[in-house]
Write a protein that holds these residues in place. Structure first.
Motif, PDB file in Angstrom:
ATOM      1  N   UNK A 424       0.830  -1.204   0.000  1.00 10.23           N
ATOM      2  CA  UNK A 424       0.000   0.000   0.000  1.00 10.23           C
ATOM      3  C   UNK A 424       0.863   1.253   0.000  1.00 10.23           C
ATOM      4  N   UNK A 425       1.941   1.233   0.780  1.00  4.76           N
ATOM      5  CA  UNK A 425       2.852   2.380   0.799  1.00  4.76           C
ATOM      6  C   UNK A 425       3.530   2.564  -0.561  1.00  4.76           C
ATOM      7  N   UNK A 426       3.905   1.425  -1.182  1.00  2.00           N
ATOM      8  CA  UNK A 426       4.539   1.493  -2.497  1.00  2.00           C
ATOM      9  C   UNK A 426       3.576   2.061  -3.536  1.00  2.00           C
ATOM     10  N   UNK A 427       2.323   1.624  -3.490  1.00  2.00           N
ATOM     11  CA  UNK A 427       1.320   2.116  -4.433  1.00  2.00           C
ATOM     12  C   UNK A 427       1.092   3.615  -4.250  1.00  2.00           C
ATOM     13  N   UNK A 428       1.075   4.062  -3.007  1.00  4.04           N
ATOM     14  CA  UNK A 428       0.820   5.477  -2.734  1.00  4.04           C
ATOM     15  C   UNK A 428       1.947   6.357  -3.262  1.00  4.04           C
ATOM     16  N   UNK A 429       3.191   5.965  -3.046  1.00  2.00           N
ATOM     17  CA  UNK A 429       4.310   6.796  -3.512  1.00  2.00           C
ATOM     18  C   UNK A 429       4.500   6.692  -5.026  1.00  2.00           C
ATOM     19  N   UNK A 430       3.881   5.692  -5.649  1.00  2.00           N
ATOM     20  CA  UNK A 430       3.991   5.531  -7.110  1.00  2.00           C
ATOM     21  C   UNK A 430       3.011   6.414  -7.864  1.00  2.00           C
ATOM     22  N   UNK A 431       2.147   7.130  -7.158  1.00  2.00           N
ATOM     23  CA  UNK A 431       1.087   7.900  -7.801  1.00  2.00           C
ATOM     24  C   UNK A 431       1.580   8.825  -8.917  1.00  2.00           C
ATOM     25  N   UNK A 432       2.688   9.576  -8.767  1.00  2.00           N
ATOM     26  CA  UNK A 432       3.076  10.516  -9.840  1.00  2.00           C
ATOM     27  C   UNK A 432       3.671   9.843 -11.069  1.00  2.00           C
ATOM     28  N   UNK A 433       4.058   8.569 -10.977  1.00  2.00           N
ATOM     29  CA  UNK A 433       4.881   7.960 -12.029  1.00  2.00           C
ATOM     30  C   UNK A 433       4.195   7.842 -13.386  1.00  2.00           C
ATOM     31  N   UNK A 434       2.885   7.550 -13.472  1.00  2.00           N
ATOM     32  CA  UNK A 434       2.285   7.504 -14.808  1.00  2.00           C
ATOM     33  C   UNK A 434       2.369   8.829 -15.552  1.00  2.00           C
ATOM     34  N   UNK A 435       2.275   9.933 -14.823  1.00  2.00           N
ATOM     35  CA  UNK A 435       2.395  11.240 -15.467  1.00  2.00           C
ATOM     36  C   UNK A 435       3.822  11.463 -15.950  1.00  2.00           C
ATOM     37  N   UNK A 436       4.797  11.011 -15.182  1.00  2.00           N
ATOM     38  CA  UNK A 436       6.189  11.126 -15.621  1.00  2.00           C
ATOM     39  C   UNK A 436       6.388  10.349 -16.917  1.00  2.00           C
ATOM     40  N   UNK A 437       5.876   9.120 -16.969  1.00  2.00           N
ATOM     41  CA  UNK A 437       6.019   8.296 -18.168  1.00  2.00           C
ATOM     42  C   UNK A 437       5.310   8.932 -19.364  1.00  2.00           C
ATOM     43  N   UNK A 438       4.116   9.478 -19.142  1.00  2.98           N
ATOM     44  CA  UNK A 438       3.358  10.091 -20.238  1.00  2.98           C
ATOM     45  C   UNK A 438       4.071  11.317 -20.795  1.00  2.98           C
ATOM     46  N   UNK A 439       4.603  12.143 -19.913  1.00  2.35           N
ATOM     47  CA  UNK A 439       5.306  13.346 -20.389  1.00  2.35           C
ATOM     48  C   UNK A 439       6.589  12.972 -21.124  1.00  2.35           C
ATOM     49  N   UNK A 440       7.263  11.924 -20.668  1.00  3.65           N
ATOM     50  CA  UNK A 440       8.453  11.460 -21.383  1.00  3.65           C
ATOM     51  C   UNK A 440       8.078  10.948 -22.773  1.00  3.65           C
ATOM     52  N   UNK A 441       6.916  10.307 -22.871  1.00  7.52           N
ATOM     53  CA  UNK A 441       6.466   9.834 -24.170  1.00  7.52           C
ATOM     54  C   UNK A 441       6.238  10.972 -25.143  1.00  7.52           C
ATOM     55  N   UNK A 442       5.616  12.063 -24.664  1.00  5.64           N
ATOM     56  CA  UNK A 442       5.406  13.211 -25.535  1.00  5.64           C
ATOM     57  C   UNK A 442       6.721  13.918 -25.857  1.00  5.64           C
ATOM     58  N   UNK A 443       7.647  13.911 -24.913  1.00  9.44           N
ATOM     59  CA  UNK A 443       8.968  14.480 -25.191  1.00  9.44           C
ATOM     60  C   UNK A 443       9.630  13.733 -26.342  1.00  9.44           C
ATOM     61  N   UNK A 444       9.547  12.398 -26.316  1.00 10.52           N
ATOM     62  CA  UNK A 444      10.124  11.601 -27.399  1.00 10.52           C
ATOM     63  C   UNK A 444       9.424  11.887 -28.727  1.00 10.52           C
ATOM     64  N   UNK A 445       8.097  11.999 -28.678  1.00 15.28           N
ATOM     65  CA  UNK A 445       7.342  12.189 -29.913  1.00 15.28           C
ATOM     66  C   UNK A 445       7.611  13.545 -30.546  1.00 15.28           C
ATOM     67  N   UNK A 446       7.643  14.599 -29.740  1.00 15.70           N
ATOM     68  CA  UNK A 446       7.728  15.958 -30.288  1.00 15.70           C
ATOM     69  C   UNK A 446       9.162  16.464 -30.388  1.00 15.70           C
ATOM     70  N   UNK A 447       9.936  16.301 -29.341  1.00 12.16           N
ATOM     71  CA  UNK A 447      11.326  16.742 -29.386  1.00 12.16           C
ATOM     72  C   UNK A 447      12.124  15.879 -30.362  1.00 12.16           C
ATOM     73  N   UNK A 448      11.747  14.598 -30.437  1.00  8.48           N
ATOM     74  CA  UNK A 448      12.449  13.700 -31.352  1.00  8.48           C
ATOM     75  C   UNK A 448      12.166  13.980 -32.811  1.00  8.48           C
ATOM     76  N   UNK A 449      11.109  14.757 -33.112  1.00  4.97           N
ATOM     77  CA  UNK A 449      10.784  15.095 -34.493  1.00  4.97           C
ATOM     78  C   UNK A 449      11.598  16.276 -34.995  1.00  4.97           C
ATOM     79  N   UNK A 450      12.233  17.001 -34.107  1.00  2.00           N
ATOM     80  CA  UNK A 450      12.959  18.199 -34.511  1.00  2.00           C
ATOM     81  C   UNK A 450      14.057  17.836 -35.510  1.00  2.00           C
TER      82      UNK A 450
END
Length: 525
Positions: A424-450
């Motif tokens: 339960x503690x691990x799940x609670x501290x993991x809360x921000x991680x999906x947003x980190x992964x999603x923003x990294x995905x958009x960074x790859x998609x858009x910055x990688x197109x430059x």
């Protein structure tokens, strides 16, 4: 020639607004499906707790939805304000999916959100459930049309440049609609949103269980999140692999950069697990690689070749030289539209016209560029390899972490060990991680197109409006202040309603909510 300060500031502003907006989108996508699942169980079983679950998570969905809409509108205004030439150049193509998104998906979604919140006591159970599922469908349709537009920017199919109007025009709308890059981006992005929604529910359920509050409610929510999240996390990895496969034919430089592959390797190419890309030496130092894996993933074969960065730069030089011929023919056609020789020359080289435009960063007329400028412009097609390399590995690592996290949650839920405190503690501290992964995905998609705003067609620096840097700085400061205030409002509202829990007026009759040790429960207000 353009002011590169304005270009960079325009890029920063759009990155700020786009990445901020995408903090809300994945949670909206994920929670909409979870709400539909929970209400389906309520309709099938008639148990009140499932209705309570739908309404509680629906309240958090509503807060997030409102913020997502308000920040999304700003992004579309920027196309006219900061990227006016881009809007002029691609309006015939880019405008269609955005218009459909607004007319069909957004209005459908907004209407059904109203039915979801205000129709509980005005509609039958089945009628309200239908509205909830249609709301989830509308949410996904909204994402579909946006990603069709973005996918066209990554792979501009179904269109061609018209030298008479100096614009891109649609030649095959079905090709735009079924663009393989857009379809791969859609399923990958949506599944990432499902992971975000599932982890959001899992983390808040863990918070309730750690505090011994709303235990039965939290256990059921955790079970739904575990099952839905595991399926979503597995699909993210599978569909991410499909996105990588799409890069092999359409965005070779992006693929080579995120793998830091400077030279073409013998097929099947190895996958670099870790290393340190060095742009100066054009090598990846201290690399640890797994043989064959990249070739198998990206080409689905043992003999398919993955081209390296430097060979692709050489190809870019050739395309720039050929593009200069297209530019020369275009300029002659503007003077004499009936010039048959110019028309023939343009048709033979038109696919490389965008590469000639890369030279306009250094010289007003690409025909005046020498070999040195051509070589420099060709190197501009290489994005920041180190950023691409490490962003991809962090994102992929988080993807496998989510599989392990939801797999553990699924096993514990199946064994009715929901209150395993370390998890339960691990799940609670993991809360921000999906947003980190999603923003990294958009960074790859858009910055990688430059350096492209439209891959191979229009360089980013050509798309900006004629603005002064001071204007850009003022609007960036304004957006930052506004979005910062909205972020505070979002977090405060979320915390307020999570603290209240699903039963702000007290627990349902016969249910005990007394704490049993452990964390001290937070006050209702």
């Amino acid at each position: 020639m353009v002011d590169m300060t304005v270009v960079e500031l325009s890029r920063w502003q759009f990155a700020l607004t786009a990445m901020y907006h995408f903090l809300f989108v994945p949670l909206t996508l994920g929670l909409s499906i979870i709400l539909a699942i929970m209400e389906s169980v309520y309709v099938m079983t008639g148990r009140q707790v499932w209705r309570d679950m739908t309404k509680f998570w629906g309240t958090l969905f509503g807060i997030n939805f409102v913020l997502g809409v308000s920040t999304g509108i700003t992004m579309e205004f920027q196309f006219g304000m900061n990227w006016s030439y881009y809007s002029h150049y691609v309006g015939d193509v880019f405008g269609a999916p955005l218009a459909i998104e607004g007319l069909m998906a957004f209005f459908l979604e907004a209407t059904l959100v109203g039915l979801f919140f205000f129709g509980w006591d005005r509609m039958s159970k089945r009628g309200h459930l239908t509205a909830t599922w249609l709301m989830a469908l509308g949410t996904n349709l909204s994402a579909l049309w946006i990603l069709i537009a973005n996918g066209w920017m990554q792979n501009p199919v179904g269109s061609e440049f018209n030298p008479e109007t100096m614009r891109m025009e649609v030649t095959d709308f079905m090709a735009v609609l079924f663009n393989p890059v857009a379809q791969a981006k859609f399923v990958h992005t949506v599944s990432a949103g499902y992971v975000t929604g599932a982890l959001f529910v899992l983390a808040i359920s863990a918070f309730f269980l750690l505090n011994r509050r709303f235990v039965g409610f939290a256990k059921r929510s955790m079970t739904v999140a575990a099952a839905f999240g595991l399926a979503s996390a597995l699909s993210v990895v599978v569909l991410g692999d499909e996105s990588g496969y799409a890069l092999t034919d359409n965005q070779k430089m992006k693929l080579a950069s995120l793998e830091a592959m400077w030279h073409t390797e013998p097929a099947p190419a190895p996958l670099t697990l870790i290393g340190f890309p060095n742009r100066d030496t054009q090598e990846t130092e201290h690399a640890i690689s797994i043989p064959w894996v990249l070739g198998l993933i990206s080409t689905r074969s043992l003999d398919g070749e993955v081209e390296g960065i430097l060979p692709l730069v050489e190809q870019a030089e050739s395309r720039i030289e050929n593009g200069v011929l297209a530019y020369d023919a275009m300029m002659r056609l503007r003077e004499d539209p009936d010039n048959a020789d110019a028309q023939a020359q343009f048709e033979s080289a038109r696919d490389d016209l965008g590469y000639a435009m890369l030279l306009r960063r250094y010289v007003a007329d690409p025909r005046e560029a020498g070999p040195d400028l051509i070589a420099q412009a060709a190197m501009d097609t290489v994005p920041n390899v180190a950023v691409m390399f490490w962003s991809f590995r962090f994102m992929a690592g988080l993807g496998f972490y989510f599989i392990a996290l939801f797999g553990t949650a699924f096993v514990l839920s199946s064994m009715r060990k929901h209150e395993t405190r370390w998890f339960l503690k691990l799940a609670l501290v993991s809360l921000p991680l999906p947003w980190v992964a999603a923003e990294l995905g958009w960074l790859l998609a858009e910055y990688g197109r430059q350096p492209w705003i439209i891959e191979g067609v229009l360089p980013t620096f050509e798309g900006v409006s004629s603005l002064h840097p001071t204007q850009m700085i003022m609007t960036i400061v304004g957006f930052t202040a506004l979005y910062g205030a909205l972020a505070v409002v979002e977090v405060m509202l979320m915390i307020k309603y999570v603290r209240k829990g699903p039963y702000p007026d007290g627990p349902p009759r016969g249910a005990s909510q007394k704490p049993q040790g452990g964390f001290v429960p937070l006050p209702a207000e």
